[in-house]
Design an enzyme around this catalytic site. Sequence first.
Site, PDB file in Angstrom:
ATOM      1  NE  ARG A  51      -4.345  -1.913   1.571  1.00  0.00           N
ATOM      2  CZ  ARG A  51      -4.268  -2.985   2.411  1.00  0.00           C
ATOM      3  NH1 ARG A  51      -3.520  -3.338   3.335  1.00  0.00           N
ATOM      4  NH2 ARG A  51      -5.165  -3.778   1.835  1.00  0.00           N
ATOM      5  CE  LYS A  70      -1.017  14.072 -14.278  1.00  0.00           C
ATOM      6  NZ  LYS A  70      -1.331  14.465 -15.686  1.00  0.00           N
ATOM      7  CD  GLU A 101       6.633  17.096 -22.286  1.00  0.00           C
ATOM      8  OE1 GLU A 101       6.044  18.085 -21.756  1.00  0.00           O
ATOM      9  OE2 GLU A 101       6.091  16.009 -22.550  1.00  0.00           O
ATOM     10  CE  LYS A 117       4.872  17.575 -13.668  1.00  0.00           C
ATOM     11  NZ  LYS A 117       5.203  16.482 -14.392  1.00  0.00           N
ATOM     12  CD  GLU A 124      -4.241  16.320 -15.651  1.00  0.00           C
ATOM     13  OE1 GLU A 124      -3.246  15.998 -15.463  1.00  0.00           O
ATOM     14  OE2 GLU A 124      -4.880  16.174 -16.517  1.00  0.00           O
ATOM     15  NE  ARG A 179       0.193  17.243 -12.897  1.00  0.00           N
ATOM     16  CZ  ARG A 179       0.903  16.488 -11.813  1.00  0.00           C
ATOM     17  NH1 ARG A 179       0.554  16.353 -10.679  1.00  0.00           N
ATOM     18  NH2 ARG A 179       1.794  15.701 -12.335  1.00  0.00           N
ATOM     19  CG  ASN A 181      -2.540  17.436 -20.070  1.00  0.00           C
ATOM     20  OD1 ASN A 181      -1.574  16.863 -19.694  1.00  0.00           O
ATOM     21  ND2 ASN A 181      -3.660  17.392 -19.517  1.00  0.00           N
ATOM     22  CG  HIS A 209       0.846  16.434 -23.798  1.00  0.00           C
ATOM     23  ND1 HIS A 209       1.900  17.658 -23.698  1.00  0.00           N
ATOM     24  CD2 HIS A 209       1.859  15.511 -23.255  1.00  0.00           C
ATOM     25  CE1 HIS A 209       2.725  17.676 -23.010  1.00  0.00           C
ATOM     26  NE2 HIS A 209       2.865  16.261 -22.638  1.00  0.00           N
ATOM     27  CG  HIS A 226      -0.769  11.972 -25.904  1.00  0.00           C
ATOM     28  ND1 HIS A 226      -1.471  12.315 -24.886  1.00  0.00           N
ATOM     29  CD2 HIS A 226       0.344  11.369 -25.439  1.00  0.00           C
ATOM     30  CE1 HIS A 226      -0.697  12.314 -23.723  1.00  0.00           C
ATOM     31  NE2 HIS A 226       0.347  11.744 -24.266  1.00  0.00           N
ATOM     32  CG  HIS A 249       6.003  11.981 -24.895  1.00  0.00           C
ATOM     33  ND1 HIS A 249       4.578  12.080 -25.049  1.00  0.00           N
ATOM     34  CD2 HIS A 249       6.054  13.025 -23.952  1.00  0.00           C
ATOM     35  CE1 HIS A 249       4.077  12.764 -24.218  1.00  0.00           C
ATOM     36  NE2 HIS A 249       4.558  13.561 -23.469  1.00  0.00           N
TER      37      HIS A 249
HETATM   38  P1  NAD Z   1      12.661   6.672 -21.941  1.00  0.00           P
HETATM   39  O1  NAD Z   1      12.586   6.365 -20.324  1.00  0.00           O
HETATM   40  O2  NAD Z   1      12.204   5.681 -22.956  1.00  0.00           O
HETATM   41  O3  NAD Z   1      14.101   6.984 -22.297  1.00  0.00           O
HETATM   42  C1  NAD Z   1      14.497   7.358 -23.568  1.00  0.00           C
HETATM   43  C2  NAD Z   1      15.778   6.357 -23.969  1.00  0.00           C
HETATM   44  O4  NAD Z   1      16.980   6.867 -23.462  1.00  0.00           O
HETATM   45  C3  NAD Z   1      15.591   5.011 -23.273  1.00  0.00           C
HETATM   46  O5  NAD Z   1      16.264   4.327 -24.654  1.00  0.00           O
HETATM   47  C4  NAD Z   1      16.587   5.133 -22.261  1.00  0.00           C
HETATM   48  O6  NAD Z   1      17.165   3.722 -21.833  1.00  0.00           O
HETATM   49  C5  NAD Z   1      17.592   5.996 -22.467  1.00  0.00           C
HETATM   50  N1  NAD Z   1      18.355   6.656 -21.641  1.00  0.00           N
HETATM   51  C6  NAD Z   1      17.705   7.452 -20.443  1.00  0.00           C
HETATM   52  N2  NAD Z   1      18.767   7.999 -19.891  1.00  0.00           N
HETATM   53  C7  NAD Z   1      19.956   8.081 -20.480  1.00  0.00           C
HETATM   54  C8  NAD Z   1      21.236   8.489 -20.354  1.00  0.00           C
HETATM   55  N3  NAD Z   1      21.478   9.415 -19.406  1.00  0.00           N
HETATM   56  N4  NAD Z   1      22.165   8.034 -21.332  1.00  0.00           N
HETATM   57  C9  NAD Z   1      21.977   7.280 -22.340  1.00  0.00           C
HETATM   58  N5  NAD Z   1      20.698   6.809 -22.464  1.00  0.00           N
HETATM   59  C10 NAD Z   1      19.784   7.109 -21.572  1.00  0.00           C
HETATM   60  O7  NAD Z   1      11.898   8.055 -22.470  1.00  0.00           O
HETATM   61  P2  NAD Z   1      11.605   9.277 -21.561  1.00  0.00           P
HETATM   62  O8  NAD Z   1      11.290  10.247 -22.829  1.00  0.00           O
HETATM   63  O9  NAD Z   1      12.457   9.426 -20.472  1.00  0.00           O
HETATM   64  O10 NAD Z   1      10.207   9.362 -20.834  1.00  0.00           O
HETATM   65  C11 NAD Z   1       8.955   8.730 -21.337  1.00  0.00           C
HETATM   66  C12 NAD Z   1       8.011   8.332 -20.626  1.00  0.00           C
HETATM   67  O11 NAD Z   1       7.843   9.258 -19.561  1.00  0.00           O
HETATM   68  C13 NAD Z   1       6.674   7.864 -21.311  1.00  0.00           C
HETATM   69  O12 NAD Z   1       6.375   6.712 -20.720  1.00  0.00           O
HETATM   70  C14 NAD Z   1       5.616   9.204 -20.944  1.00  0.00           C
HETATM   71  O13 NAD Z   1       4.622   8.565 -20.642  1.00  0.00           O
HETATM   72  C15 NAD Z   1       6.521   9.454 -19.421  1.00  0.00           C
HETATM   73  N6  NAD Z   1       6.088  10.631 -18.847  1.00  0.00           N
HETATM   74  C16 NAD Z   1       5.516  10.651 -17.627  1.00  0.00           C
HETATM   75  C17 NAD Z   1       5.182  11.925 -17.121  1.00  0.00           C
HETATM   76  C18 NAD Z   1       4.797  11.870 -15.691  1.00  0.00           C
HETATM   77  O14 NAD Z   1       4.223  13.057 -15.095  1.00  0.00           O
HETATM   78  N7  NAD Z   1       4.687  10.995 -14.987  1.00  0.00           N
HETATM   79  C19 NAD Z   1       5.568  13.063 -17.780  1.00  0.00           C
HETATM   80  C20 NAD Z   1       5.893  12.880 -19.312  1.00  0.00           C
HETATM   81  C21 NAD Z   1       6.149  11.725 -19.659  1.00  0.00           C
HETATM   82  N1  GLY Z   2       3.206  15.496 -17.734  1.00  0.00           N
HETATM   83  C1  GLY Z   2       1.840  16.513 -17.223  1.00  0.00           C
HETATM   84  C2  GLY Z   2       1.624  16.426 -15.919  1.00  0.00           C
HETATM   85  O1  GLY Z   2       2.416  15.754 -14.896  1.00  0.00           O
HETATM   86  O2  GLY Z   2       0.585  16.776 -15.251  1.00  0.00           O
END
Ligand code: NAD
Ligand code: GLY
Length: 356
Positions: free
Chosen positions: A117, A139, A181, A219, A229, A233, A237, A240, A244, A257
């Site tokens: 939990r 999130k 972003e 943020k 949100e 918040r 988006n 987005h 998306h 992305h």
């Molecule tokens: P990712 O986590 O896939 O990383 C991109 C690539 O870079 C991967 O191959 C990873 O292994 C590599 N990598 C990471 N750090 C590295 C480094 N320092 N050196 C070399 N390679 C490295 O992609 P991302 O863009 O970081 O994240 C995308 C994800 O984040 C999506 O799933 C999206 O939905 C999520 N997201 C979440 C939120 C949230 O608020 N929780 C907000 C925006 C995006």
């Molecule tokens: N990435 C949008 C949020 O965290 O609300």
Amino acid sequence: MQELEIQTAHGPSQVLVGRGLLADATRLVDECALPRPRSVVSNTTVGPLYGRVLATALALERCTELPDGEEHKVWPQVQGLCTEWLDQGLHRSDAVIAIGGGVVTDTVGFASSIYMRGVRWIAAPTTLLAMVDASVGGKTGVNLEHGKNLIGTFWQPSLVLVDVDTLETLPERERRAGMAEVIKSAWIGDRDLLDLIDPSRPISDPLWEELVMRTIQVKARIVEEDEREAGLRKALNLGHSLGHALEAATGYKRFLHGEAVAWGMRAVAAIAAERGLLANPWRRQLEAAIDRLEPLPPVVGMAPDRILHHLASDKKSDDSGVAWVLPSDGGVVLDQRVSIEEVQDVLETLGSSAAV
Ligand code: NAD
Ligand code: GLY
């Protein structure tokens, strides 16, 4: 090192931005009065680069390495982590640390939120996108076959440890995509930051720390006001909705992305300008920042129908349609309805009128 504390319903979430922080992780965790993490989780790319060293520094035997890629941000990975933590005897009072991009931080954050939990977690983001967005604000979640991030929680990391030095190994395309972003947040809450957009700036430049921290600050202010949100918040988006849809319509293969979000911001700038919400000088400022992310994969060869189909299944939609965020002279306007004709027009403008 720069510090920031985000006040949330779950208590404070501490953010540290600096250089060489991973080498100092044990001391920093102690200073934040957190338990030493009993599990380090990364992926097969970031583990060998940073995760294993971090595990050793924390006196742990190993770093758990998830498979790399968005397609692995799925429920079985969450279940696997929880099972591993049970086998390791992790208690509710323990903490775990996620080191990697947004895929790793979203997955581990989600697992930590439901294990016993909820156990405390630390995010050590290593992509620009994860530093300024995914690891901040609580999130968490994973994808289902039906779409992205469809199961998840709001579960704040106790600590976000941003070591800017890790950007050195990040592929340049990922760095540019993450910058989308930064542009989004700058537009919403720190317009002067738009002047600092330069993805090719050497990572050794001290401006990177400023850029990351100021983006997080935007943020953080929003999350403090509207953690779940309900309203404000939604501003995050921006770009987005169409972003998306572009990702989904191309099977998540053509665009990163951030690249899709960059196109999405171009699109909403055009729609907002057409509606008289966005005066030309402001539109030019936003577009000039996005121009600096080029080259972006092109928006060509996509049937508007397919885009519209994916827009309709957007998480931000309800029975009356998608709630768009549009840029305005002073910031953004929320919950806007955009007609099919407007979407078709803007797709033509972006270069996608050629349906396949
Ligand atoms: P990712 O986590 O896939 O990383 C991109 C690539 O870079 C991967 O191959 C990873 O292994 C590599 N990598 C990471 N750090 C590295 C480094 N320092 N050196 C070399 N390679 C490295 O992609 P991302 O863009 O970081 O994240 C995308 C994800 O984040 C999506 O799933 C999206 O939905 C999520 N997201 C979440 C939120 C949230 O608020 N929780 C907000 C925006 C995006
Ligand atoms: N990435 C949008 C949020 O965290 O609300």
